[in-house]
Write an enzyme that holds these catalytic residues in place. Structure first.
Site, PDB file in Angstrom:
ATOM      1  N   GLY A  81     -93.903 -31.480  64.488  1.00  0.00           N
ATOM      2  CA  GLY A  81     -94.374 -31.872  63.167  1.00  0.00           C
ATOM      3  C   GLY A  81     -95.203 -30.781  62.503  1.00  0.00           C
ATOM      4  O   GLY A  81     -95.319 -29.650  63.015  1.00  0.00           O
ATOM      5  N   LEU A  82     -95.812 -31.120  61.385  1.00  0.00           N
ATOM      6  CA  LEU A  82     -96.561 -30.156  60.561  1.00  0.00           C
ATOM      7  C   LEU A  82     -97.660 -29.460  61.356  1.00  0.00           C
ATOM      8  O   LEU A  82     -97.775 -28.238  61.362  1.00  0.00           O
ATOM      9  CB  LEU A  82     -97.181 -30.894  59.365  1.00  0.00           C
ATOM     10  CG  LEU A  82     -98.129 -30.108  58.464  1.00  0.00           C
ATOM     11  CD1 LEU A  82     -97.403 -28.991  57.719  1.00  0.00           C
ATOM     12  CD2 LEU A  82     -98.819 -31.030  57.462  1.00  0.00           C
TER      13      LEU A  82
ATOM     14  N   ASP B 243    -101.851 -42.933  41.255  1.00  0.00           N
ATOM     15  CA  ASP B 243    -102.785 -41.824  41.480  1.00  0.00           C
ATOM     16  C   ASP B 243    -103.439 -41.959  42.844  1.00  0.00           C
ATOM     17  O   ASP B 243    -103.911 -40.992  43.429  1.00  0.00           O
ATOM     18  CB  ASP B 243    -103.896 -41.857  40.403  1.00  0.00           C
ATOM     19  CG  ASP B 243    -103.568 -40.991  39.193  1.00  0.00           C
ATOM     20  OD1 ASP B 243    -104.155 -41.224  38.122  1.00  0.00           O
ATOM     21  OD2 ASP B 243    -102.703 -40.093  39.333  1.00  0.00           O
TER      22      ASP B 243
ATOM     23  N   ARG C 233    -108.277 -33.472  45.429  1.00  0.00           N
ATOM     24  CA  ARG C 233    -108.002 -33.449  46.869  1.00  0.00           C
ATOM     25  C   ARG C 233    -108.536 -32.160  47.483  1.00  0.00           C
ATOM     26  O   ARG C 233    -108.680 -31.144  46.799  1.00  0.00           O
ATOM     27  CB  ARG C 233    -106.497 -33.544  47.160  1.00  0.00           C
ATOM     28  CG  ARG C 233    -105.861 -34.865  46.756  1.00  0.00           C
ATOM     29  CD  ARG C 233    -106.287 -35.998  47.671  1.00  0.00           C
ATOM     30  NE  ARG C 233    -105.630 -37.250  47.349  1.00  0.00           N
ATOM     31  CZ  ARG C 233    -106.082 -38.117  46.454  1.00  0.00           C
ATOM     32  NH1 ARG C 233    -107.171 -37.845  45.747  1.00  0.00           N
ATOM     33  NH2 ARG C 233    -105.445 -39.270  46.229  1.00  0.00           N
TER      34      ARG C 233
ATOM     35  N   GLY D 148     -96.228 -34.827  69.224  1.00  0.00           N
ATOM     36  CA  GLY D 148     -95.877 -34.536  67.824  1.00  0.00           C
ATOM     37  C   GLY D 148     -95.698 -33.044  67.613  1.00  0.00           C
ATOM     38  O   GLY D 148     -96.027 -32.490  66.561  1.00  0.00           O
TER      39      GLY D 148
ATOM     40  N   PRO E 281    -109.165 -34.126  59.718  1.00  0.00           N
ATOM     41  CA  PRO E 281    -108.760 -33.149  58.702  1.00  0.00           C
ATOM     42  C   PRO E 281    -108.634 -33.777  57.315  1.00  0.00           C
ATOM     43  O   PRO E 281    -108.375 -34.974  57.198  1.00  0.00           O
ATOM     44  CB  PRO E 281    -107.387 -32.670  59.191  1.00  0.00           C
ATOM     45  CG  PRO E 281    -106.974 -33.555  60.289  1.00  0.00           C
ATOM     46  CD  PRO E 281    -108.084 -34.496  60.611  1.00  0.00           C
TER      47      PRO E 281
ATOM     48  N   TYR F 172    -102.684 -47.605  57.738  1.00  0.00           N
ATOM     49  CA  TYR F 172    -102.847 -46.349  58.478  1.00  0.00           C
ATOM     50  C   TYR F 172    -104.317 -46.096  58.814  1.00  0.00           C
ATOM     51  O   TYR F 172    -104.681 -45.758  59.936  1.00  0.00           O
ATOM     52  CB  TYR F 172    -102.303 -45.212  57.609  1.00  0.00           C
ATOM     53  CG  TYR F 172    -102.490 -43.819  58.146  1.00  0.00           C
ATOM     54  CD1 TYR F 172    -103.582 -43.045  57.771  1.00  0.00           C
ATOM     55  CD2 TYR F 172    -101.554 -43.253  58.993  1.00  0.00           C
ATOM     56  CE1 TYR F 172    -103.750 -41.767  58.234  1.00  0.00           C
ATOM     57  CE2 TYR F 172    -101.700 -41.968  59.473  1.00  0.00           C
ATOM     58  CZ  TYR F 172    -102.801 -41.229  59.089  1.00  0.00           C
ATOM     59  OH  TYR F 172    -102.975 -39.946  59.564  1.00  0.00           O
TER      60      TYR F 172
ATOM     61  N   ASN G 166    -106.421 -33.308  53.585  1.00  0.00           N
ATOM     62  CA  ASN G 166    -104.960 -33.241  53.409  1.00  0.00           C
ATOM     63  C   ASN G 166    -104.439 -31.909  53.935  1.00  0.00           C
ATOM     64  O   ASN G 166    -104.914 -30.852  53.518  1.00  0.00           O
ATOM     65  CB  ASN G 166    -104.587 -33.385  51.929  1.00  0.00           C
ATOM     66  CG  ASN G 166    -104.818 -34.796  51.422  1.00  0.00           C
ATOM     67  OD1 ASN G 166    -105.826 -35.420  51.759  1.00  0.00           O
ATOM     68  ND2 ASN G 166    -103.908 -35.293  50.605  1.00  0.00           N
ATOM     69  N   ILE G 167    -103.499 -31.992  54.870  1.00  0.00           N
ATOM     70  CA  ILE G 167    -102.973 -30.785  55.519  1.00  0.00           C
ATOM     71  C   ILE G 167    -101.663 -30.390  54.843  1.00  0.00           C
ATOM     72  O   ILE G 167    -100.882 -31.252  54.439  1.00  0.00           O
ATOM     73  CB  ILE G 167    -102.726 -31.043  57.016  1.00  0.00           C
ATOM     74  CG1 ILE G 167    -103.968 -31.609  57.700  1.00  0.00           C
ATOM     75  CG2 ILE G 167    -102.246 -29.773  57.723  1.00  0.00           C
ATOM     76  CD1 ILE G 167    -103.714 -32.125  59.125  1.00  0.00           C
TER      77      ILE G 167
HETATM   78  O1  GFB Z   1    -100.440 -36.400  49.345  1.00  0.00           O
HETATM   79  P1  GFB Z   1    -100.467 -37.760  48.731  1.00  0.00           P
HETATM   80  O2  GFB Z   1     -99.195 -38.499  48.760  1.00  0.00           O
HETATM   81  O3  GFB Z   1    -101.564 -38.612  49.492  1.00  0.00           O
HETATM   82  O4  GFB Z   1    -100.908 -37.717  47.156  1.00  0.00           O
HETATM   83  P2  GFB Z   1    -103.058 -39.074  49.301  1.00  0.00           P
HETATM   84  C1  GFB Z   1    -101.921 -37.024  46.671  1.00  0.00           C
HETATM   85  C2  GFB Z   1    -101.998 -37.159  45.160  1.00  0.00           C
HETATM   86  O5  GFB Z   1    -100.897 -36.429  44.604  1.00  0.00           O
HETATM   87  C3  GFB Z   1    -101.920 -38.551  44.531  1.00  0.00           C
HETATM   88  C4  GFB Z   1    -100.331 -37.139  43.516  1.00  0.00           C
HETATM   89  O6  GFB Z   1    -102.890 -38.640  43.507  1.00  0.00           O
HETATM   90  C5  GFB Z   1    -100.517 -38.594  43.913  1.00  0.00           C
HETATM   91  O7  GFB Z   1    -100.451 -39.411  42.768  1.00  0.00           O
HETATM   92  N1  GFB Z   1     -98.928 -36.739  43.359  1.00  0.00           N
HETATM   93  C6  GFB Z   1     -98.397 -36.157  42.247  1.00  0.00           C
HETATM   94  C7  GFB Z   1     -97.955 -36.874  44.271  1.00  0.00           C
HETATM   95  N2  GFB Z   1     -97.092 -35.919  42.412  1.00  0.00           N
HETATM   96  C8  GFB Z   1     -96.774 -36.347  43.669  1.00  0.00           C
HETATM   97  C9  GFB Z   1     -95.561 -36.376  44.410  1.00  0.00           C
HETATM   98  O8  GFB Z   1     -94.490 -35.955  43.974  1.00  0.00           O
HETATM   99  N3  GFB Z   1     -95.628 -36.894  45.667  1.00  0.00           N
HETATM  100  C10 GFB Z   1     -96.821 -37.371  46.217  1.00  0.00           C
HETATM  101  N4  GFB Z   1     -96.801 -37.845  47.459  1.00  0.00           N
HETATM  102  N5  GFB Z   1     -97.984 -37.369  45.529  1.00  0.00           N
HETATM  103  C11 GFB Z   1    -102.615 -39.756  51.788  1.00  0.00           C
HETATM  104  C12 GFB Z   1    -102.762 -40.947  52.686  1.00  0.00           C
HETATM  105  O9  GFB Z   1    -103.207 -40.058  50.561  1.00  0.00           O
HETATM  106  O10 GFB Z   1    -103.292 -38.624  52.349  1.00  0.00           O
HETATM  107  C13 GFB Z   1    -102.231 -40.629  54.063  1.00  0.00           C
HETATM  108  O11 GFB Z   1    -102.023 -42.024  52.120  1.00  0.00           O
HETATM  109  C14 GFB Z   1    -102.856 -39.362  54.619  1.00  0.00           C
HETATM  110  O12 GFB Z   1    -102.480 -41.694  54.944  1.00  0.00           O
HETATM  111  C15 GFB Z   1    -102.730 -38.251  53.597  1.00  0.00           C
HETATM  112  O13 GFB Z   1    -104.178 -39.545  54.885  1.00  0.00           O
HETATM  113  C16 GFB Z   1    -103.428 -37.001  54.083  1.00  0.00           C
HETATM  114  O14 GFB Z   1    -103.949 -37.914  49.426  1.00  0.00           O
HETATM  115  O15 GFB Z   1    -103.221 -39.911  48.084  1.00  0.00           O
END
Ligand code: GFB
Length: 308
Positions: free
Chosen positions: A11-12, A264, A204, A8, A159, A132, A161-162
């Site tokens: 990737g990030l 959310d 987060r 990978g 980790p 996942y 959230n990266i």
């Molecule tokens: O990063 P995210 O998609 O993943 O979302 P999770 C974090 C939060 O951001 C949620 C809000 O509460 C979303 O509702 N959010 C607000 C948004 N606006 C946006 C937007 O435009 N896009 C996205 N994506 N979110 C993931 C796991 O969960 O965390 C993965 O599903 C992985 O498997 C990743 O572990 C690190 O933090 O909710």
């Protein structure tokens, strides 16, 4: 000198492992979903005297909340097969060290906080990413079983959230920070409202990709334990606050609208980073504002030639 194989690598996180000590591969170099291809890769490496001394396995099928919710099956299948095949090949070819990546989303949704590695299997993960999360949990089980049967020195890191440069900026399946940066760029350019998913209330923890790579390499060189190690700042921030910081850094003055029809997800995932803090008390985490500035500058400097 034998190298450390990074999967990978484009990737990030993988793209942060830079230097001659690394052999970097991506999905176009090796299909990790196929055990035979992976075995053949190590067979040829061994034949050419290039067997890696260790592996930092960053490859995975990843995505944000919607990417997970819409692809629970694919995220389970691809992560289970990628992890299972490379851990099995690594032990068959006598690879001495292996680091796998989990995420704080693998923890149970309903468990006593803060989240520490002994709590991984104490209940179901959040419903938004169970495919996942269970696949990733199983890579830690595989590692524990292989340590016991084969005596390999393999372990996982967890980790939070990266975020960082060279993220995935897809406007459906991306993680929150790259999606907010991309959407704010478009809102400024097109003079439109800026839409945030959900209420903005969830909390987060965010860690800069460069820090994840540095910490992982320090663990590669200094850690031989079997317990997974949490990599986080243990500093929570609300999505609403993140939006305000990004709006300030990108000088966005338009309307910010919270679309509550969007999920959310998990309310919070507060993790316990005491193990890494005790191990590396002097490690300086990149402050969030500084990391966000670098991430935004990278996006502005590379868009539209970014992963979408
Ligand atoms: O990063 P995210 O998609 O993943 O979302 P999770 C974090 C939060 O951001 C949620 C809000 O509460 C979303 O509702 N959010 C607000 C948004 N606006 C946006 C937007 O435009 N896009 C996205 N994506 N979110 C993931 C796991 O969960 O965390 C993965 O599903 C992985 O498997 C990743 O572990 C690190 O933090 O909710």
């Amino acid at each position: 000198m034998s190298k450390i194989l990074v999967t990978g690598a484009y990737g990030l996180v993988g793209s942060q492992f830079i230097g001659d000590e690394y052999q970097r591969i991506g999905s176009s170099d090796l299909n990790l979903l196929n055990q035979k291809y992976v075995d053949d890769f190590f067979y040829m490496s061994e034949k050419n005297g290039e067997l890696p001394e260790g592996i930092i396995h960053c490859a995975g099928k990843v995505g944000g909340i919607q990417g997970n919710m819409n692809n629970q099956g694919q995220f389970f299948y691809e992560n289970i097969f990628m992890n299972t095949s490379i851990i099995e090949s690594a032990r068959k070819f006598g690879i001495k060290k292996f680091i796998a990546f989990l995420s704080t989303c693998v923890f149970p949704d309903d468990v006593e906080y803060p989240l520490s590695s002994d709590k991984i299997h104490l209940g179901p993960p959040h419903k938004s990413n169970y495919g996942y999360a269970y696949a990733k949990r199983m890579s830690d089980i595989q590692i524990k079983a292989y340590r016991e049967q084969y005596g390999v020195n393999y372990f996982s890191v967890i980790p939070c959230n990266i975020y960082g440069p060279n993220d995935n900026y897809n406007l459906e399946s991306g993680h929150v920070i790259p999606m907010l940066i991309h959407k704010m760029y478009l809102a400024k350019k097109n003079n439109t409202d800026f839409i945030v998913w959900g209420s903005g209330n969830p909390l987060r923890e965010f860690i800069f990709s460069e820090d994840v790579a540095k910490l992982t390499k320090l663990l590669y060189d200094n850690y031989d334990g079997s317990d997974p190690v949490v990599l986080s700042t243990s500093e929570e921030i609300s999505i609403g606050e993140i939006v305000n910081i990004i709006a300030e850094l990108m000088e966005y003055g338009g309307n910010i609208i919270f679309n509550k029809t969007k999920p959310d997800g998990q309310y919070r995932k507060p993790s316990d980073n005491s193990v890494i803090k005790n191990m590396l008390p002097d490690f300086q985490f990149t402050p969030l504002r500084e990391g966000l500035k670098k991430s935004i500058d990278w996006f502005n400097g590379n868009y539209p030639k970014v992963r979408l």
